[in-house]
Design a protein around this motif. Structure first.
Motif, PDB file in Angstrom:
ATOM      1  N   GLN A  71      -8.719  -7.715   7.141  1.00  0.00           N
ATOM      2  CA  GLN A  71      -8.999  -7.373   8.534  1.00  0.00           C
ATOM      3  C   GLN A  71      -8.066  -8.112   9.481  1.00  0.00           C
ATOM      4  OE1 GLN A  71     -11.993  -5.398  10.593  1.00  0.00           O
ATOM      5  NE2 GLN A  71      -9.810  -5.388  11.061  1.00  0.00           N
ATOM      6  N   GLU A  72      -7.836  -9.392   9.197  1.00  0.00           N
ATOM      7  CA  GLU A  72      -6.920 -10.172  10.029  1.00  0.00           C
ATOM      8  C   GLU A  72      -5.495  -9.617   9.951  1.00  0.00           C
ATOM      9  OE1 GLU A  72      -7.510 -12.476  12.158  1.00  0.00           O
ATOM     10  OE2 GLU A  72      -9.591 -12.992  11.741  1.00  0.00           O
ATOM     11  N   VAL A  73      -5.106  -9.156   8.768  1.00  0.00           N
ATOM     12  CA  VAL A  73      -3.770  -8.558   8.604  1.00  0.00           C
ATOM     13  C   VAL A  73      -3.650  -7.304   9.463  1.00  0.00           C
ATOM     14  CG1 VAL A  73      -2.255  -7.363   6.977  1.00  0.00           C
ATOM     15  CG2 VAL A  73      -3.320  -9.532   6.324  1.00  0.00           C
ATOM     16  N   VAL A  74      -4.655  -6.448   9.400  1.00  0.00           N
ATOM     17  CA  VAL A  74      -4.643  -5.211  10.187  1.00  0.00           C
ATOM     18  C   VAL A  74      -4.512  -5.534  11.672  1.00  0.00           C
ATOM     19  CG1 VAL A  74      -6.007  -3.199  10.885  1.00  0.00           C
ATOM     20  CG2 VAL A  74      -5.936  -3.886   8.477  1.00  0.00           C
ATOM     21  N   LEU A  75      -5.308  -6.493  12.129  1.00  0.00           N
ATOM     22  CA  LEU A  75      -5.279  -6.847  13.547  1.00  0.00           C
ATOM     23  C   LEU A  75      -3.937  -7.463  13.950  1.00  0.00           C
ATOM     24  CD1 LEU A  75      -8.883  -8.328  13.887  1.00  0.00           C
ATOM     25  CD2 LEU A  75      -8.079  -6.098  14.680  1.00  0.00           C
ATOM     26  N   ALA A  76      -3.371  -8.298  13.069  1.00  0.00           N
ATOM     27  CA  ALA A  76      -2.098  -8.943  13.384  1.00  0.00           C
ATOM     28  C   ALA A  76      -0.967  -7.916  13.493  1.00  0.00           C
ATOM     29  CB  ALA A  76      -1.762  -9.987  12.325  1.00  0.00           C
ATOM     30  N   VAL A  77      -0.958  -6.947  12.595  1.00  0.00           N
ATOM     31  CA  VAL A  77       0.093  -5.920  12.652  1.00  0.00           C
ATOM     32  C   VAL A  77      -0.096  -5.041  13.877  1.00  0.00           C
ATOM     33  CG1 VAL A  77       1.088  -3.931  11.473  1.00  0.00           C
ATOM     34  CG2 VAL A  77       0.480  -5.966  10.168  1.00  0.00           C
ATOM     35  N   GLU A  78      -1.330  -4.696  14.175  1.00  0.00           N
ATOM     36  CA  GLU A  78      -1.579  -3.896  15.382  1.00  0.00           C
ATOM     37  C   GLU A  78      -1.124  -4.647  16.627  1.00  0.00           C
ATOM     38  OE1 GLU A  78      -5.715  -2.950  15.290  1.00  0.00           O
ATOM     39  OE2 GLU A  78      -5.459  -1.274  13.884  1.00  0.00           O
ATOM     40  N   ALA A  79      -1.375  -5.960  16.675  1.00  0.00           N
ATOM     41  CA  ALA A  79      -0.972  -6.760  17.823  1.00  0.00           C
ATOM     42  C   ALA A  79       0.546  -6.860  17.955  1.00  0.00           C
ATOM     43  CB  ALA A  79      -1.581  -8.157  17.735  1.00  0.00           C
ATOM     44  N   SER A  80       1.242  -6.681  16.823  1.00  0.00           N
ATOM     45  CA  SER A  80       2.706  -6.747  16.850  1.00  0.00           C
ATOM     46  C   SER A  80       3.332  -5.521  17.490  1.00  0.00           C
ATOM     47  CB  SER A  80       3.246  -6.910  15.429  1.00  0.00           C
ATOM     48  OG  SER A  80       3.188  -5.676  14.710  1.00  0.00           O
ATOM     49  N   GLY A  81       2.532  -4.474  17.662  1.00  0.00           N
ATOM     50  CA  GLY A  81       3.028  -3.258  18.293  1.00  0.00           C
ATOM     51  C   GLY A  81       3.387  -2.142  17.326  1.00  0.00           C
ATOM     52  N   ARG A  82       3.330  -2.394  16.030  1.00  0.00           N
ATOM     53  CA  ARG A  82       3.624  -1.327  15.061  1.00  0.00           C
ATOM     54  C   ARG A  82       2.478  -0.326  15.051  1.00  0.00           C
ATOM     55  NH1 ARG A  82       7.363  -2.083  10.688  1.00  0.00           N
ATOM     56  NH2 ARG A  82       6.680  -0.027   9.977  1.00  0.00           N
ATOM     57  N   THR A  83       2.791   0.938  15.234  1.00  0.00           N
ATOM     58  CA  THR A  83       1.767   1.986  15.192  1.00  0.00           C
ATOM     59  C   THR A  83       1.910   2.881  13.978  1.00  0.00           C
ATOM     60  OG1 THR A  83       3.162   3.430  16.562  1.00  0.00           O
ATOM     61  CG2 THR A  83       1.563   2.022  17.704  1.00  0.00           C
ATOM     62  N   ASP A  84       3.012   2.700  13.218  1.00  0.00           N
ATOM     63  CA  ASP A  84       3.276   3.555  12.060  1.00  0.00           C
ATOM     64  C   ASP A  84       3.040   2.827  10.742  1.00  0.00           C
ATOM     65  OD1 ASP A  84       5.378   1.792  12.467  1.00  0.00           O
ATOM     66  OD2 ASP A  84       6.889   3.157  11.674  1.00  0.00           O
ATOM     67  N   PHE A  85       2.574   1.582  10.815  1.00  0.00           N
ATOM     68  CA  PHE A  85       2.355   0.780   9.613  1.00  0.00           C
ATOM     69  C   PHE A  85       1.100   1.285   8.906  1.00  0.00           C
ATOM     70  CE2 PHE A  85       1.737  -3.123   7.155  1.00  0.00           C
ATOM     71  CZ  PHE A  85       3.039  -3.558   6.937  1.00  0.00           C
ATOM     72  N   GLN A  86       1.145   1.360   7.566  1.00  0.00           N
ATOM     73  CA  GLN A  86       0.026   1.923   6.813  1.00  0.00           C
ATOM     74  C   GLN A  86      -0.604   0.868   5.890  1.00  0.00           C
ATOM     75  OE1 GLN A  86       0.823   6.331   5.740  1.00  0.00           O
ATOM     76  NE2 GLN A  86       2.831   5.365   5.771  1.00  0.00           N
ATOM     77  N   PHE A  87      -1.921   0.938   5.790  1.00  0.00           N
ATOM     78  CA  PHE A  87      -2.678  -0.014   4.990  1.00  0.00           C
ATOM     79  C   PHE A  87      -3.459   0.736   3.926  1.00  0.00           C
ATOM     80  CE2 PHE A  87      -2.334  -1.562   9.332  1.00  0.00           C
ATOM     81  CZ  PHE A  87      -1.858  -2.854   9.158  1.00  0.00           C
ATOM     82  N   PHE A  88      -3.498   0.170   2.706  1.00  0.00           N
ATOM     83  CA  PHE A  88      -4.376   0.797   1.725  1.00  0.00           C
ATOM     84  C   PHE A  88      -4.964  -0.196   0.746  1.00  0.00           C
ATOM     85  CE2 PHE A  88      -0.065   1.605   0.147  1.00  0.00           C
ATOM     86  CZ  PHE A  88      -0.123   1.380  -1.218  1.00  0.00           C
ATOM     87  N   ASN A  89      -6.096   0.216   0.240  1.00  0.00           N
ATOM     88  CA  ASN A  89      -6.882  -0.562  -0.710  1.00  0.00           C
ATOM     89  C   ASN A  89      -6.285  -0.368  -2.096  1.00  0.00           C
ATOM     90  OD1 ASN A  89      -8.863  -1.613  -2.417  1.00  0.00           O
ATOM     91  ND2 ASN A  89     -10.449  -0.150  -1.807  1.00  0.00           N
ATOM     92  N   GLY A  90      -5.844  -1.470  -2.708  1.00  0.00           N
ATOM     93  CA  GLY A  90      -5.245  -1.388  -4.022  1.00  0.00           C
ATOM     94  C   GLY A  90      -6.022  -2.118  -5.090  1.00  0.00           C
ATOM     95  N   LEU A  91      -7.314  -2.341  -4.853  1.00  0.00           N
ATOM     96  CA  LEU A  91      -8.126  -2.968  -5.882  1.00  0.00           C
ATOM     97  C   LEU A  91      -8.276  -2.030  -7.079  1.00  0.00           C
ATOM     98  CD1 LEU A  91     -11.012  -4.556  -3.774  1.00  0.00           C
ATOM     99  CD2 LEU A  91      -9.046  -5.716  -4.797  1.00  0.00           C
ATOM    100  N   LEU A  92      -8.542  -2.603  -8.252  1.00  0.00           N
ATOM    101  CA  LEU A  92      -8.795  -1.779  -9.426  1.00  0.00           C
ATOM    102  C   LEU A  92      -9.984  -0.864  -9.154  1.00  0.00           C
ATOM    103  CD1 LEU A  92      -8.364  -4.359 -12.332  1.00  0.00           C
ATOM    104  CD2 LEU A  92      -6.797  -2.532 -11.684  1.00  0.00           C
ATOM    105  N   THR A  93      -9.843   0.405  -9.541  1.00  0.00           N
ATOM    106  CA  THR A  93     -10.887   1.408  -9.293  1.00  0.00           C
ATOM    107  C   THR A  93     -11.341   1.295  -7.840  1.00  0.00           C
ATOM    108  OG1 THR A  93     -11.582   0.944 -11.569  1.00  0.00           O
ATOM    109  CG2 THR A  93     -12.886   2.546 -10.327  1.00  0.00           C
ATOM    110  N   ALA A  94     -10.418   1.540  -6.941  1.00  0.00           N
ATOM    111  CA  ALA A  94     -10.633   1.299  -5.508  1.00  0.00           C
ATOM    112  C   ALA A  94     -11.762   2.140  -4.926  1.00  0.00           C
ATOM    113  CB  ALA A  94      -9.335   1.564  -4.742  1.00  0.00           C
ATOM    114  N   GLU A  95     -12.138   3.217  -5.580  1.00  0.00           N
ATOM    115  CA  GLU A  95     -13.233   4.043  -5.073  1.00  0.00           C
ATOM    116  C   GLU A  95     -14.504   3.211  -4.854  1.00  0.00           C
ATOM    117  OE1 GLU A  95     -10.491   7.006  -7.094  1.00  0.00           O
ATOM    118  OE2 GLU A  95     -11.196   4.963  -7.522  1.00  0.00           O
ATOM    119  N   LEU A  96     -14.701   2.190  -5.685  1.00  0.00           N
ATOM    120  CA  LEU A  96     -15.933   1.402  -5.598  1.00  0.00           C
ATOM    121  C   LEU A  96     -15.998   0.573  -4.323  1.00  0.00           C
ATOM    122  CD1 LEU A  96     -18.234   1.362  -7.696  1.00  0.00           C
ATOM    123  CD2 LEU A  96     -17.434  -0.881  -8.412  1.00  0.00           C
TER     124      LEU A  96
END
Length: 321
Positions: free
Chosen positions: A171-196
């Motif tokens: 969450q802190e990473v998402v907020l920090a990147v948003e505060a940097s002004g990037r609007t095209d940066f993408q985030f995704f969940n890469g945990l094993l069996t991420a559906e869970l």
């Protein structure tokens, strides 16, 4: 580069002599394209990047690029890079030569370093290629929010994949990147069996996720994705309870099953992609039988509920009907 939909991590096929089978790699990717993945990450974790030479990784990426090209698709293909810096640079260049559109930067060789060293590692890979990069936050490559914001100042760095599972840090990473002004940066969940865990990740601004299950059971993976995207909680929970939770329990039985079970599932589906390279081990007979039962249950779930069709537009965006 824009992802929209399930992120597909193909397995890497080996022949009877343990060599890369590029033809089967193309067939594996081509067979999944009708199920509309939002991106293809070849020669990465599920593709046994840890066991590949840079040349082999490039061959796997090339096979994926060719499968997408031959299908007339615009789905982006990324290759894996990581490990010792010299190997990472070779793999990055091989992926670029093979036609990849980007790279997933896996952790460096298992040494501890300050976070500034991780930043320099990513920057060294970026300097060796013109490809866009997604950084992978896990194991010995854990980035601080400030480090990710610093890397996001480079337009070549376009995404962040969380494999550590600390949602507060993410969450802190998402907020920090948003505060940097990037609007095209993408985030995704890469945990094993991420559906869970994906329902929690969506709540902190991480809408994308990688699906190892898509490689072996794309119909089930898509059923979950549609339930998730459409807010159909009863359907999503049913798929979790009857398919993904048993799969996670089996995966956790033996280290390395996060890869070898998926590869075994692809074989059970009729594509002889071979076994895993050491130090991974193929599933024990009793575990293979349990995997068959789980896959059969997943097939029944798909048959029991209407799965909405989907098609990709020319730019790869997923359209739900």
């Amino acid at each position: 580069m824009k992802f929209d939909g399930i992120l597909f991590f193909p397995v890497t096929p080996f022949d009877a002599h343990g060599r890369i089978d590029a033809g089967l790699a193309r067939e594996h990717v081509a067979s999944r394209l009708p199920h509309q993945p939002g991106g293809i990450f070849a020669a990465c974790g599920t593709g046994e990047y840890h066991s590949l030479t840079a040349q082999e990784a490039g061959a796997v990426v090339r096979a994926s690029v060719e499968a997408v090209r031959d299908a007339g698709s615009a789905i982006p293909v990324l290759g894996g890079t990581g490990g010792p810096l010299g190997h990472a640079l070779e793999a990055a260049r091989a992926a670029e030569e093979a036609g990849a559109q980007g790279l997933l930067v896996l952790p460096p060789y298992l040494v501890n370093s300050p976070v500034d060293g991780l930043v320099r590692y990513v920057e060294a890979i970026a300097a060796a290629t013109d490809l866009e990069l997604v950084i992978y936050h896990r194991a010995n490559a854990k980035f601080t929010p400030a480090a990710v914001a610093h890397l996001a100042a480079n337009p070549q760095v376009v995404g962040f994949k969380d494999g550590a599972g600390d949602v507060a840090v993410t969450q802190e990473v998402v907020l920090a990147v948003e505060a940097s002004g990037r609007t095209d940066f993408q985030f995704f969940n890469g945990l094993l069996t991420a559906e869970l865990s994906q329902a929690a990740y969506r709540g902190i601004g991480v809408p994308l996720y990688s699906s190892a299950a898509f490689a072996m059971a794309p119909e089930v993976a898509n059923a979950y994705y549609h339930a998730y995207a459409d807010g159909d909680e009863p359907r999503r929970r049913e798929l979790l309870d009857r398919f993904f939770r048993p799969l996670v329990a089996l995966r956790d039985a033996v280290p390395g099953y996060g890869v070898s079970l998926i590869k075994a599932g692809v074989r059970l589906g009729g594509l002889e992609v071979g076994g895993v390279r050491p130090p991974l081990m193929d599933p024990l007979p009793e575990h293979l039988a349990e995997l068959e039962r789980i896959l059969a249950a997943g097939g029944e779930l798909v048959a029991s509920g209407a799965v909405r069709p989907a098609e990709n537009t020319a730019d790869g965006a997923l359209i739900r009907s």
